[in-house]
Design a protein around this motif. Structure first.
Motif, mmCIF file in Angstrom:
data_model
loop_
_atom_site.group_PDB
_atom_site.id
_atom_site.type_symbol
_atom_site.label_atom_id
_atom_site.label_comp_id
_atom_site.label_asym_id
_atom_site.label_seq_id
_atom_site.Cartn_x
_atom_site.Cartn_y
_atom_site.Cartn_z
ATOM 1 N N ILE A 118 21.489 108.420 -1.411
ATOM 2 C CA ILE A 118 22.757 108.493 -0.667
ATOM 3 C C ILE A 118 23.921 108.652 -1.632
ATOM 4 O O ILE A 118 24.818 109.493 -1.434
ATOM 5 N N PRO A 147 28.647 106.554 3.759
ATOM 6 C CA PRO A 147 28.621 107.532 4.854
ATOM 7 C C PRO A 147 29.431 107.024 6.043
ATOM 8 O O PRO A 147 29.650 105.817 6.204
ATOM 9 N N LEU A 151 22.164 113.815 5.869
ATOM 10 C CA LEU A 151 20.869 113.414 5.320
ATOM 11 C C LEU A 151 19.974 112.980 6.476
ATOM 12 O O LEU A 151 20.302 112.029 7.190
ATOM 13 N N PHE A 161 22.282 102.247 4.207
ATOM 14 C CA PHE A 161 23.586 102.702 4.703
ATOM 15 C C PHE A 161 24.658 101.648 4.428
ATOM 16 O O PHE A 161 25.769 101.970 3.988
ATOM 17 N N ALA A 206 25.119 101.278 0.278
ATOM 18 C CA ALA A 206 25.469 102.399 -0.601
ATOM 19 C C ALA A 206 26.914 102.350 -1.066
ATOM 20 O O ALA A 206 27.243 102.807 -2.166
ATOM 21 N N ILE A 256 24.031 110.143 8.333
ATOM 22 C CA ILE A 256 22.604 109.922 8.140
ATOM 23 C C ILE A 256 21.944 109.905 9.510
ATOM 24 O O ILE A 256 22.430 109.245 10.436
#
Length: 834
Positions: free
Chosen positions: A146, A201, A45, A180, A183, A154
């Protein structure tokens, strides 16, 4: 740490490029790329603030070389920028830029996402930005994307520091890192977890850059080589990136397609650091996930893929689909089945569309539609059934290879069908900088899926597929060929004031013209029109014997009634009441050759500028720049406006090729250069000497702002001045008058501090930084904590005439109906009358 946000997440999930009006097979090279992508599990992303912020070269490389699913999350839709195509600003410009991004994504192959953040214009730091944006709401939106897209990596375009060059740029990095961290946290935004799972992530990186003199790259950063040549594309990824980026036409963002490799640099932000490649430590293949049989099947399909006959892969693809359907991980299964089904339909050469001959429909109407279907597979595709909105029909019909079939069917548009409009514009914003959406699960989508669809039940081999076809409009355009666009649902009756703005003095009656359009399915014998101000009825009347589908009514509001309203700006609303239903919508249709027709609805309102607005000029010449409302405003003010062309400067050519007459500039009380004329009008270099001569002989030249990018002439004025990226973004910044007695501040309108009240978005941009002593600055202003700027308006006498350079944002203030800005601009035009 984060305030509680009460959101209700309803059912509904992402569908990317849901605006497509046909199901069409991909090219063989695209099918091959999609097969290789199906082998890879990681996702990326990319995240930034605006349309055109994304590193398109990196996106192209990730998708076409690394074969990794990649999305671009733009926090805003670019609503606060300038428009080089036309006069659209604000939400309308954001709608244009949304679709320019979608067109770009069709080229480079990435997916596109947005948050609810509104681009409110340039901001200088994150403090300014988060005064406008609700930080927690934007973080919630990024967390939602996300969790929905499930990226492993990311990548931010910008840092959270001043090096980002724009407060919204820096803010995008701030919310990215916070999202981040959140999430994967079950306690963060728990309402989302009714419909999606948490997702963490592996890492977040900053894609460092060299922009002009700013270099944030370093040799100790992670490096990746991109831009390689791709024989299936016939170009390198940098060349593809140039084509993609050049679709941002409203920004004038045409970009060179640069061949050859280059190095991209990445700085670690959070998560597990990457040592060698972007995907260090990430599960990359089906085998590493415990599904070696899927990897083996894909290897065989890719190895045997026939570019000239993709349908030969269908038996193996059908067998692979059965394996994927047995996966226990529902998220991966849903994701990969969607991709696999698209590949299968493409290999079958399947095309489907449901089209009618007219672009608009009204709820409750009946229309004839054509269902066009074709397959190019050796093994037949079977049409088992069709659901025509509310009716189902069985067929069990084989589609013969390469033979088009057409099925006619009359479809009634549901009586409760919603109007066709962007979901983020359907409700008024919750505040000045955040869109309000009717359903929070729409967050992230570039646009909502069409609610009006025909569903096909297909059988290919032993597997069954459901294909969704939106109701569409199809026509043959003599220039563009076949045009297939969404069927647009419109109201039975629309209202629109015949001009976007009215000027009225306190001793004058207000004459209003209201256009009423009646659509075909509804007959109105009578109705009542109301003109409202602040909930109070100012005028209107009963309409009887309506026998036209498009008519205009005139109303007069008395000068006594106008005088009783103390405000110098009136917002009038119109509505039409018939059969117990109130109609108050004004349809806005945006049409540019590089985009589909874009429709949204605004209230039937108009701004009335009321007050002491003196006009002393009668005729002006205008040199077009980027989209600018000023010519229309001047005509509303009663001034004749001529758009200048070559013959106005050179005169008419006689038969021998010489000038048969003098140029025509002397007839004008003033000549105006539109915003960014030096960036857009390539003939300006030839015209400038004539303009200088016009001023020297007694003319009045008013030049609006320009930038230093892609300029036509180096010296804009008779005396030198240099433009810098200096601006005042606080629209309420205090304005100091350097010479209150200057003629530009006193004739024909006396300008005071009150004339700088109520400005929108900004005071101005691209102020001159240095200028010849022949210029006199009129104002001093600055943003909080910054040094005073005196370049917002420069005046110089030249010969018998006047030259004015003003980067004040008149192009924003006049459409907004700001009376003070109008009075000041009319003073500039009247310099030679004083």
């Amino acid at each position: 740490m984060f305030k509680k946000i009460n959101t209700v997440f309803l059912l509904g999930f992402f569908t990317v490029f849901c605006s497509a009006q046909q199901v069409r097979p991909s090219k063989s090279s695209e099918i091959y790329r999609d097969l290789k992508t199906l082998k890879n599990l990681p996702k990326v992303l990319y995240l930034a603030a605006h349309p055109d912020d994304e590193n398109t070269g990196l996106l192209s490389w990730l998708i076409n070389d690394q074969n990794v699913e990649t999305g671009y999350l733009s926090l805003t839709r670019g609503d606060g920028g300038q428009n080089l195509l036309g006069t659209e600003q604000g939400a309308a410009l954001g709608l244009i830029r949304t679709h320019e991004l979608l067109e770009a994504r069709k080229l480079d192959g990435a997916q596109q996402f947005f948050t609810r953040a509104i681009d409110f214009g340039f901001s200088k730091n994150t403090t300014d930005t988060f005064k406008q944006w609700d930080e927690d709401s934007i973080i919630a939106d990024v967390v939602w994307v996300i969790r929905k897209f499930r990226p492993d990596v990311i990548i931010c375009r910008f840092p959270p520091t001043a090096a980002a060059g724009h407060g919204q740029h820096a803010a995008s990095a701030v919310v990215a890192e916070k999202a981040f961290k959140l999430a994967g946290d079950k306690t963060a935004f728990p309402n989302q977890l009714k419909y999606i799972n948490v997702w963490q992530p592996k890492r977040i990186l900053w894609n460092t850059f060299r922009f002009g003199v700013v270099n944030t790259t370093a040799e100790n950063q992670l490096k990746v080589t991109v831009g390689q040549y791709d024989a299936q594309l016939g170009m390198g990824y940098g060349e593809l990136a140039g084509l993609s980026r050049s679709l941002h036409k409203s920004q004038g963002a045409g970009t060179q397609s640069v061949a050859g490799i280059k190095t991209e640099y990445f700085s670690h932000v959070n998560g597990e650091p990457a040592k060698e490649i972007l995907f260090d430590g990430i599960v990359k293949t089906w085998t590493s996930q415990g599904n070696a049989d899927i990897d083996q099947s894909l290897d065989k399909i890719i190895s045997a893929f026939n570019f000239n006959n993709p349908n030969l892969s269908l038996p193996a693809l059908i067998a692979l689909r059965k394996k994927v359907m047995t996966l226990q991980d529902s998220e991966i299964k849903k994701d990969k089945i969607k991709s696999l089904d698209n590949i299968i339909l493409s290999c079958a050469g399947f095309m489907g569309e449901v089209v009618t001959n007219q672009a608009e429909a009204v709820a409750g109407e009946n229309h004839n539609f054509r269902l066009n279907l074709i397959s190019r597979a050796d093994n037949p595709v079977v049409l088992e059934n069709v659901k025509w909105l509310s009716q189902s029909e069985s067929f069990n019909r084989k589609l013969s290879k390469d033979s088009l079939i057409t099925i006619q069917h009359e479809i009634q548009i549901p009586a409760d069908a919603a109007l066709t409009e962007p979901y983020w514009l359907a409700k008024s914003p919750t505040n000045a900088a955040t869109f309000s959406v009717p359903n929070d699960t729409l967050v992230g989508l570039p646009e909502a899926e069409s609610p009006l669809n025909v569903f096909l039940g297909l059988k290919i081999g032993s597997e069954k597929f459901q294909v969704k076809l939106p109701l569409s409009f199809k026509k043959l355009d003599p220039v563009r060929g076949d045009v297939v666009e969404a069927l647009r649902i419109v109201p039975a009756l629309e209202l629109k004031f015949t001009q976007p703005l009215y000027l009225v003095k306190e001793n004058e009656d207000l004459h209003l013209s209201l256009n009423i359009k009646v659509n075909s399915n509804k007959k109105f014998n009578s109705g009542k029109v109301n003109l409202m101000y602040n909930g109070e009825r100012l005028g209107g009347g009963d309409l009887k014997s309506i026998n036209s589908k498009d008519f205009t009514v005139e109303y007069v509001i008395s000068k006594a009634r106008i005088a009783s309203i103390k405000s110098n700006q009136l917002q009038l609303d119109a509505n039409f009441i018939a059969d117990g239903v109130t109609y108050n919508k004004n349809k806005v249709l945006i049409q540019y050759p590089h985009l589909p027709a874009l429709q949204y609805f605004a209230p039937a309102t108009v701004t009335v500028m009321k007050g002491d607005i003196q006009v002393k000029v009668k005729k002006v010449g205008y040199i077009e720049g980027a989209g600018d409302f000023i010519p229309e405003f001047l005509r509303i003010a009663g001034i004749q406006v001529d758009v200048l062309k070559d013959e106005d400067f050179y005169g008419n050519l006689d038969e021998s090729g010489g000038n048969g007459s003098q140029n025509r500039l002397s007839q004008y009380d003033a000549i105006i250069l539109g915003v960014r004329a030096n960036n857009t009008e390539k003939k300006l270099g030839r015209w400038m000497p004539f303009l200088w001569s016009y001023v020297k002989a007694g003319g009045n030249l008013v030049m609006q702002y320009n930038t230093n990018q892609d300029t036509t002439v180096d010296q804009l004025g008779m005396y030198n001045f240099s433009i810098a990226n200096k601006r005042v973004t606080e629209e309420n910044a205090e304005v100091k008058f350097l010479n209150p007695n200057h003629k530009l501040l006193n004739f024909p309108n006396k300008i005071t501090a009150d004339d700088f009240k109520g400005w929108v978005q900004e005071r101005g941009a691209y102020f001159p930084a240095q200028w010849d002593s022949a210029y006199e600055p009129l104002f001093e202003m600055h943003d909080t904590g910054e040094e005073p700027l005196q370049g917002s308006t420069l005046y110089a006498k030249y010969g018998k005439g006047n030259f004015i350079y003003t980067p004040l944002a008149f192009f924003r203030q006049l459409p907004a109906g700001n009376v003070g800005a109008a009075r000041l601009f009319l003073n500039f035009l009247s310099a030679q009358k004083n």
